[in-house]
Design an enzyme around this catalytic site. Structure first.
Site, PDB file in Angstrom:
ATOM      1  N   GLY A 214      20.596  58.851  44.800  1.00  0.00           N
ATOM      2  CA  GLY A 214      20.456  60.401  45.826  1.00  0.00           C
ATOM      3  C   GLY A 214      21.734  61.102  46.468  1.00  0.00           C
ATOM      4  O   GLY A 214      22.020  61.672  46.359  1.00  0.00           O
TER       5      GLY A 214
ATOM      6  N   SER B 157      15.498  67.722  50.810  1.00  0.00           N
ATOM      7  CA  SER B 157      16.804  66.539  51.811  1.00  0.00           C
ATOM      8  C   SER B 157      17.358  66.740  51.965  1.00  0.00           C
ATOM      9  O   SER B 157      18.020  68.104  52.199  1.00  0.00           O
ATOM     10  CB  SER B 157      16.589  65.904  50.133  1.00  0.00           C
TER      11      SER B 157
ATOM     12  N   GLU C 148      13.930  57.195  54.720  1.00  0.00           N
ATOM     13  CA  GLU C 148      13.693  55.897  53.759  1.00  0.00           C
ATOM     14  C   GLU C 148      12.653  54.160  54.634  1.00  0.00           C
ATOM     15  O   GLU C 148      12.728  53.544  54.395  1.00  0.00           O
ATOM     16  CB  GLU C 148      15.092  56.025  53.863  1.00  0.00           C
TER      17      GLU C 148
HETATM   18  O1  S3P Z   1      23.183  60.670  52.340  1.00  0.00           O
HETATM   19  C1  S3P Z   1      22.004  59.743  52.979  1.00  0.00           C
HETATM   20  O2  S3P Z   1      22.565  58.783  52.869  1.00  0.00           O
HETATM   21  C2  S3P Z   1      20.466  59.544  53.200  1.00  0.00           C
HETATM   22  C3  S3P Z   1      20.302  60.301  53.232  1.00  0.00           C
HETATM   23  C4  S3P Z   1      18.425  60.368  53.462  1.00  0.00           C
HETATM   24  O3  S3P Z   1      17.767  61.000  52.050  1.00  0.00           O
HETATM   25  P1  S3P Z   1      16.797  62.378  51.813  1.00  0.00           P
HETATM   26  O4  S3P Z   1      16.908  63.472  52.867  1.00  0.00           O
HETATM   27  O5  S3P Z   1      16.554  62.970  51.023  1.00  0.00           O
HETATM   28  O6  S3P Z   1      15.447  61.663  52.711  1.00  0.00           O
HETATM   29  C5  S3P Z   1      17.906  59.181  53.226  1.00  0.00           C
HETATM   30  O7  S3P Z   1      16.392  58.934  52.805  1.00  0.00           O
HETATM   31  C6  S3P Z   1      18.481  58.318  51.947  1.00  0.00           C
HETATM   32  O8  S3P Z   1      18.164  57.139  52.182  1.00  0.00           O
HETATM   33  C7  S3P Z   1      19.383  57.832  51.971  1.00  0.00           C
HETATM   34  C1  PEP Z   2      15.220  57.969  49.788  1.00  0.00           C
HETATM   35  C2  PEP Z   2      16.613  56.651  49.061  1.00  0.00           C
HETATM   36  O1  PEP Z   2      17.296  57.093  48.168  1.00  0.00           O
HETATM   37  P1  PEP Z   2      18.702  57.904  47.708  1.00  0.00           P
HETATM   38  O2  PEP Z   2      19.830  57.285  48.689  1.00  0.00           O
HETATM   39  O3  PEP Z   2      18.487  57.111  46.250  1.00  0.00           O
HETATM   40  O4  PEP Z   2      17.720  59.066  48.089  1.00  0.00           O
HETATM   41  C3  PEP Z   2      16.400  55.372  49.563  1.00  0.00           C
HETATM   42  O5  PEP Z   2      17.529  54.196  50.608  1.00  0.00           O
HETATM   43  O6  PEP Z   2      14.805  55.228  50.345  1.00  0.00           O
END
Ligand code: S3P
Ligand code: PEP
EC number: 2.5.1.19
Length: 423
Positions: A94, A168, A312
């Protein structure tokens, strides 16, 4: 990557008593890489996480013309002018698929983004719409998803922008990270249902400020980033407190304890919420020097937890809940349907496969403990589903994990470490 045979994860009938140093944070490593690439001189990251997601980030930045020298224990990033005519593989990360399009908007020329099959289903509409609203050319196939091409002109004007980041928090973080390099900076507002994973946005703001960028976040759901240089900064990356959760889960379900080494005194990491989560399950946490020691209570009570800010952590929390003495309700996490897999469906299905009872609600799960039996626990290419599986396996004999190697997303060499610590 070839899928290995299902792995018989260790069962344990004695309380865990372990001390562990977990690999560094994915979220901090990938923010440090992006900000180092946008900085005005080289930066060194000490103890970077070396895993699939961070390698993809480093590869993506390299494709844009940045030099990332990957030494043992330290990565040095040398910024350069950003070049297009590149292809970026986001894997299932992500952070890569959301953060790098905003960086590519500052490059000159087309940059094609794609990723794993499942990555093509993760929500990307807000990335595409927000860059378009900033005047950046994006070619896609109208699916609001990967693949797409970002064609920058070397500069982005910036200014005021409204986005819906309810799917997100990474949509916000991505724009904030690139914003100091926009001509007018950025005045960003989130509109729409509530923004998840706020600590991750706070981490982004803190990392920008550490590098001399002025950010005003005094109004909820609004961030003002002033244009200006991003200072180079040598940083040491903290251990990944979200990934520490698999060991904390092990302490809870075996009625034992675990000391997590190098737990930071202050942190923006979502994983700092393990204190509150462990208490909700009847356990305690206590600092011992640099260690944070998590200890199970005399009974593993069920818990009522709003995980909206720390989604997460859910898979491990769900595994613990399935082994508790009473029902648990996990809420605030509808956005998990767009994570590595639809985590609510995956957890409900896999816990049911073991004979358990986990029901999806609109925004979470209700888990009612039942006797569980061994099976092959499917992992859906999701590192945290593998973590949920190994925690369950501690109390469920003959539980096989479909693909424990999926943990390489954020945790190199997880299975041997786990085996050594808990078996
Ligand atoms: O910015 C980041 O490093 C992340 C933000 C979150 O994403 P979401 O807001 O999509 O849940 C988290 O769940 C992901 O593992 C990492
Ligand atoms: C949501 C997660 O990852 P991503 O950074 O791929 O969104 C995660 O690591 O739980």
């Amino acid at each position: 990557m070839e899928t290995p045979l299902p792995w018989l994860a260790p069962y344990r009938d004695a309380p865990l008593d372990a001390r562990v140093l977990v690999p560094s944070s994915k979220s901090l490593t990938n923010r440090a890489l992006v900000l180092a690439a946008l900085a005005d001189s080289p930066s060194t990251l000490t103890r970077p996480l070396v895993s699939r997601d961070t390698s993809l980030m480093a590869d993506g930045l390299t494709a844009l013309g940045i030099e990332v020298e990957r030494g043992a224990g330290a990565w040095t990033v040398r910024p350069a002018s950003l070049s297009g005519d590149a292809t970026i593989d986001c894997g299932l990360a992500g952070t890569v698929m959301r953060f790098l399009p905003a960086v590519a908007a500052l490059a000159d020329g087309p940059v094609v983004f794609d990723g794993d099959e499942r990555a093509r289903e993760r929500p990307m509409g807000t990335t595409i719409a927000s860059l378009r609203a900033l005047g950046v050319r994006i070619e896609d196939d109208d699916r609001a998803a990967l693949p797409f091409a970002v064609t920058g002109t070397g500069r982005v004007r910036g200014g005021r922008l409204e986005i819906d980041a309810s799917a997100s928090s990474q949509f916000v973080s991505a724009l904030l990270l690139a914003a100091p390099r926009f001509d007018e900076g950025l005045d960003l507002r989130h509109v729409g249902p509530s923004l998840p994973s706020l600590p991750h946005v706070e981490m982004t703001v803190a990392e920008l400020r550490r590098r001399g960028v002025a950010v005003d976040d005094s109004t909820p759901d609004r961030w003002h980033v002033s244009p200006g240089p991003v200072g180079a900064l040598d940083v040491e990356i903290e251990p990944d407190l979200s990934n520490a959760g698999v060991f904390i889960g092990a302490a809870l379900v075996t009625g034992g304890r675990v000391a997590v080494r190098r737990w930071p005194a202050t942190t923006q990491q979502a994983g700092d919420a393990w204190h509150r989560i462990v208490r909700a399950f009847g356990g305690t946490s206590e600092r011992d020097g640099d260690d944070m020691v998590f200890t199970a209570g005399s009974t593993l009570t069920g818990a009522d937890l709003d995980l909206h800010d720390v989604g997460e952590l859910t898979p491990v929390v769900a595994a613990v809940a399935a082994l508790a003495e009473g029902p648990s309700r996990l809420s605030g996490i509808a956005h998990l349907r767009g994570h590595e897999t639809d985590r609510l469906a995956a957890l409900a299905t896999e816990i049911a496969r073991l004979g358990g009872d986990a029901r999806e609600t609109d925004d979470g799960l209700v888990i009612t403990p039942r006797p569980l039996h061994g099976e092959i626990f499917r992992t859906y290419d999701d590192h945290r589903m593998a973590h949920a599986a190994v925690v369950l396996a501690l109390r469920v004999p003959e539980l096989f994990v479909e693909n424990v190697r999926t943990t390489v997303k954020t945790y190199p060499n997880f299975a041997p470490v786990w085996e050594r610590l808990v078996a």
